[in-house]
Design a protein around this motif. Structure first.
Motif, PDB file in Angstrom:
ATOM      1  N   ALA A   1       0.840  -1.210   0.000  1.00 39.57           N
ATOM      2  CA  ALA A   1       0.000   0.000   0.000  1.00 39.57           C
ATOM      3  C   ALA A   1       0.870   1.254   0.000  1.00 39.57           C
ATOM      4  CB  ALA A   1      -0.937   0.001   1.205  1.00 39.57           C
ATOM      5  N   ASP A   2       1.982   1.237   0.753  1.00 43.72           N
ATOM      6  CA  ASP A   2       2.902   2.380   0.755  1.00 43.72           C
ATOM      7  C   ASP A   2       3.555   2.545  -0.612  1.00 43.72           C
ATOM      8  OD1 ASP A   2       2.258   2.586   3.429  1.00 43.72           O
ATOM      9  OD2 ASP A   2       4.276   2.128   4.167  1.00 43.72           O
ATOM     10  N   ALA A   3       3.955   1.435  -1.219  1.00 43.53           N
ATOM     11  CA  ALA A   3       4.592   1.497  -2.539  1.00 43.53           C
ATOM     12  C   ALA A   3       3.624   2.077  -3.571  1.00 43.53           C
ATOM     13  CB  ALA A   3       5.068   0.111  -2.964  1.00 43.53           C
ATOM     14  N   LEU A   4       2.368   1.681  -3.501  1.00 44.94           N
ATOM     15  CA  LEU A   4       1.376   2.222  -4.442  1.00 44.94           C
ATOM     16  C   LEU A   4       1.211   3.725  -4.262  1.00 44.94           C
ATOM     17  CD1 LEU A   4      -1.289  -0.619  -4.295  1.00 44.94           C
ATOM     18  CD2 LEU A   4       0.054   0.066  -6.303  1.00 44.94           C
ATOM     19  N   GLU A   5       1.223   4.203  -3.028  1.00 44.47           N
ATOM     20  CA  GLU A   5       1.130   5.645  -2.774  1.00 44.47           C
ATOM     21  C   GLU A   5       2.384   6.365  -3.263  1.00 44.47           C
ATOM     22  OE1 GLU A   5      -1.479   7.556  -1.733  1.00 44.47           O
ATOM     23  OE2 GLU A   5      -2.559   5.673  -2.016  1.00 44.47           O
ATOM     24  N   LEU A   6       3.560   5.770  -3.049  1.00 40.21           N
ATOM     25  CA  LEU A   6       4.805   6.383  -3.515  1.00 40.21           C
ATOM     26  C   LEU A   6       4.868   6.437  -5.038  1.00 40.21           C
ATOM     27  CD1 LEU A   6       7.341   4.857  -0.972  1.00 40.21           C
ATOM     28  CD2 LEU A   6       6.745   7.285  -1.218  1.00 40.21           C
ATOM     29  N   LEU A   7       4.318   5.436  -5.712  1.00 37.11           N
ATOM     30  CA  LEU A   7       4.293   5.454  -7.187  1.00 37.11           C
ATOM     31  C   LEU A   7       3.539   6.670  -7.710  1.00 37.11           C
ATOM     32  CD1 LEU A   7       3.814   1.716  -8.205  1.00 37.11           C
ATOM     33  CD2 LEU A   7       5.815   3.160  -8.631  1.00 37.11           C
ATOM     34  N   LYS A   8       2.566   7.156  -6.939  1.00 40.43           N
ATOM     35  CA  LYS A   8       1.811   8.344  -7.353  1.00 40.43           C
ATOM     36  C   LYS A   8       2.685   9.587  -7.372  1.00 40.43           C
ATOM     37  CE  LYS A   8      -2.585   6.600  -5.582  1.00 40.43           C
ATOM     38  NZ  LYS A   8      -3.625   6.780  -4.544  1.00 40.43           N
ATOM     39  N   LEU A   9       3.828   9.555  -6.671  1.00 39.25           N
ATOM     40  CA  LEU A   9       4.770  10.684  -6.654  1.00 39.25           C
ATOM     41  C   LEU A   9       5.759  10.623  -7.819  1.00 39.25           C
ATOM     42  CD1 LEU A   9       5.672  10.700  -2.846  1.00 39.25           C
ATOM     43  CD2 LEU A   9       3.981  12.138  -4.029  1.00 39.25           C
ATOM     44  N   CYS A  10       5.769   9.517  -8.535  1.00 44.54           N
ATOM     45  CA  CYS A  10       6.719   9.314  -9.632  1.00 44.54           C
ATOM     46  C   CYS A  10       6.119   9.860 -10.931  1.00 44.54           C
ATOM     47  CB  CYS A  10       7.034   7.829  -9.788  1.00 44.54           C
ATOM     48  SG  CYS A  10       7.770   7.104  -8.304  1.00 44.54           S
ATOM     49  N   PRO A  11       6.911  10.615 -11.692  1.00 44.73           N
ATOM     50  CA  PRO A  11       6.372  11.231 -12.905  1.00 44.73           C
ATOM     51  C   PRO A  11       5.943  10.228 -13.974  1.00 44.73           C
ATOM     52  CG  PRO A  11       8.732  11.662 -12.696  1.00 44.73           C
ATOM     53  CD  PRO A  11       8.296  10.979 -11.444  1.00 44.73           C
ATOM     54  N   ASN A  12       6.681   9.159 -14.157  1.00 46.81           N
ATOM     55  CA  ASN A  12       6.362   8.165 -15.185  1.00 46.81           C
ATOM     56  C   ASN A  12       6.598   6.781 -14.601  1.00 46.81           C
ATOM     57  OD1 ASN A  12       6.041  10.146 -17.364  1.00 46.81           O
ATOM     58  ND2 ASN A  12       8.221  10.466 -17.044  1.00 46.81           N
ATOM     59  N   VAL A  13       5.590   5.966 -14.597  1.00 50.72           N
ATOM     60  CA  VAL A  13       5.689   4.626 -14.020  1.00 50.72           C
ATOM     61  C   VAL A  13       5.846   3.602 -15.142  1.00 50.72           C
ATOM     62  CG1 VAL A  13       4.508   2.893 -12.623  1.00 50.72           C
ATOM     63  CG2 VAL A  13       4.365   5.318 -11.992  1.00 50.72           C
ATOM     64  N   LEU A  14       6.890   2.790 -15.025  1.00 49.75           N
ATOM     65  CA  LEU A  14       7.118   1.716 -15.992  1.00 49.75           C
ATOM     66  C   LEU A  14       6.193   0.552 -15.692  1.00 49.75           C
ATOM     67  CD1 LEU A  14      11.024   1.582 -16.013  1.00 49.75           C
ATOM     68  CD2 LEU A  14       9.549   2.647 -17.713  1.00 49.75           C
ATOM     69  N   ASP A  15       5.742  -0.105 -16.751  1.00 49.88           N
ATOM     70  CA  ASP A  15       4.915  -1.291 -16.641  1.00 49.88           C
ATOM     71  C   ASP A  15       5.639  -2.381 -17.411  1.00 49.88           C
ATOM     72  OD1 ASP A  15       2.843  -3.142 -16.434  1.00 49.88           O
ATOM     73  OD2 ASP A  15       1.589  -2.154 -17.952  1.00 49.88           O
ATOM     74  N   LYS A  16       5.939  -3.485 -16.722  1.00 46.06           N
ATOM     75  CA  LYS A  16       6.662  -4.558 -17.390  1.00 46.06           C
ATOM     76  C   LYS A  16       6.313  -5.892 -16.751  1.00 46.06           C
ATOM     77  CE  LYS A  16      10.860  -3.878 -14.596  1.00 46.06           C
ATOM     78  NZ  LYS A  16      12.292  -3.522 -14.660  1.00 46.06           N
ATOM     79  N   THR A  17       6.574  -6.948 -17.486  1.00 46.03           N
ATOM     80  CA  THR A  17       6.465  -8.298 -16.957  1.00 46.03           C
ATOM     81  C   THR A  17       7.871  -8.858 -16.884  1.00 46.03           C
ATOM     82  OG1 THR A  17       4.279  -8.604 -17.928  1.00 46.03           O
ATOM     83  CG2 THR A  17       5.477 -10.593 -17.283  1.00 46.03           C
ATOM     84  N   ARG A  18       8.228  -9.358 -15.698  1.00 43.07           N
ATOM     85  CA  ARG A  18       9.548  -9.967 -15.521  1.00 43.07           C
ATOM     86  C   ARG A  18       9.397 -11.480 -15.589  1.00 43.07           C
ATOM     87  NH1 ARG A  18      13.569  -7.627 -11.474  1.00 43.07           N
ATOM     88  NH2 ARG A  18      13.956  -6.447 -13.380  1.00 43.07           N
ATOM     89  N   HIS A  19      10.142 -12.065 -16.516  1.00 43.84           N
ATOM     90  CA  HIS A  19      10.167 -13.508 -16.705  1.00 43.84           C
ATOM     91  C   HIS A  19      11.502 -14.029 -16.189  1.00 43.84           C
ATOM     92  CE1 HIS A  19       6.757 -12.983 -19.462  1.00 43.84           C
ATOM     93  NE2 HIS A  19       7.458 -12.010 -20.039  1.00 43.84           N
ATOM     94  N   LEU A  20      11.483 -15.105 -15.422  1.00 39.99           N
ATOM     95  CA  LEU A  20      12.716 -15.709 -14.910  1.00 39.99           C
ATOM     96  C   LEU A  20      13.053 -16.946 -15.720  1.00 39.99           C
ATOM     97  CD1 LEU A  20      12.196 -15.446 -11.047  1.00 39.99           C
ATOM     98  CD2 LEU A  20      13.272 -13.809 -12.609  1.00 39.99           C
ATOM     99  N   VAL A  21      14.326 -17.018 -16.147  1.00 41.49           N
ATOM    100  CA  VAL A  21      14.835 -18.170 -16.892  1.00 41.49           C
ATOM    101  C   VAL A  21      16.099 -18.637 -16.177  1.00 41.49           C
ATOM    102  CG1 VAL A  21      15.821 -18.965 -19.070  1.00 41.49           C
ATOM    103  CG2 VAL A  21      13.879 -17.386 -19.097  1.00 41.49           C
ATOM    104  N   ASN A  22      16.091 -19.880 -15.718  1.00 40.01           N
ATOM    105  CA  ASN A  22      17.237 -20.454 -15.003  1.00 40.01           C
ATOM    106  C   ASN A  22      18.015 -21.366 -15.931  1.00 40.01           C
ATOM    107  OD1 ASN A  22      16.555 -19.345 -12.342  1.00 40.01           O
ATOM    108  ND2 ASN A  22      14.765 -20.659 -12.544  1.00 40.01           N
ATOM    109  N   ILE A  23      19.332 -21.089 -16.018  1.00 39.31           N
ATOM    110  CA  ILE A  23      20.214 -21.899 -16.858  1.00 39.31           C
ATOM    111  C   ILE A  23      21.513 -22.138 -16.089  1.00 39.31           C
ATOM    112  CG2 ILE A  23      21.514 -22.046 -19.020  1.00 39.31           C
ATOM    113  CD1 ILE A  23      19.482 -20.137 -20.263  1.00 39.31           C
TER     114      ILE A  23
END
Length: 153
Positions: free
Chosen positions: A71-93
């Motif tokens: 909840a704190d992180a979501l409120e702090l994101l509102k202070l950020c001018p541009n929020v990145l949206d991404k999906t992180r995929h993990l690949v183990n080798i």
């Protein structure tokens, strides 16, 4: 003090998708994106994080990351001018984990792979999908992508 040693790559093909062990959506913004230090806020799944990173020295830099209430992180994101949206995929080798970030929104179409290493000269797997290294190219820093998205290049 925590040191992050990381290499970043573009991808040659989509073969990595067959090796994904887990995927998580991430919202990420920057409270400070100065080259000498960044302060990042992230919501990753149901968890929140704040991260402070120092200036890059080659492929190394100091990094401090702390979990905070989502909840704190979501409120702090509102202070950020541009929020990145991404999906992180993990690949183990071979005992190494590649974090493959597939960007959405204004950075749609950009996919990069990162691998954290124990030292700058540590060896790492090089699967056929691993493309050119872009570790030193500031355009590919997430903080830079939040200010100058891939779609504007």
């Amino acid at each position: 003090m925590a040191i992050e040693i990381e290499r970043k790559f573009l991808l040659n093909n989509q073969h990595w998708r067959e090796q994904v062990s887990r995927s998580t959506r991430i919202a990420q913004g920057y409270l400070n994106a100065e080259p000498s230090r960044t302060v990042r806020v992230r919501v990753k799944g149901d968890s929140g994080f704040i991260t402070i990173k120092g200036k890059n020295e080659g492929i190394s830099r100091v990094e401090f990351e702390y979990e905070i209430p989502a909840a704190d992180a979501l409120e702090l994101l509102k202070l950020c001018p541009n929020v990145l949206d991404k999906t992180r995929h993990l690949v183990n080798i071979d005992g190494h984990t590649f974090e493959i970030d597939e960007f959405h929104g204004l950075n749609n179409g950009l996919i990069v792979a990162e691998i954290e290493l124990a030292s700058e000269n540590a060896s790492y797997p090089q699967p056929d999908w691993l493309g050119p290294e872009v570790s030193g190219d500031v355009r590919y820093y997430n903080s830079a992508l939040s200010e100058k998205p891939f779609s504007s290049w």
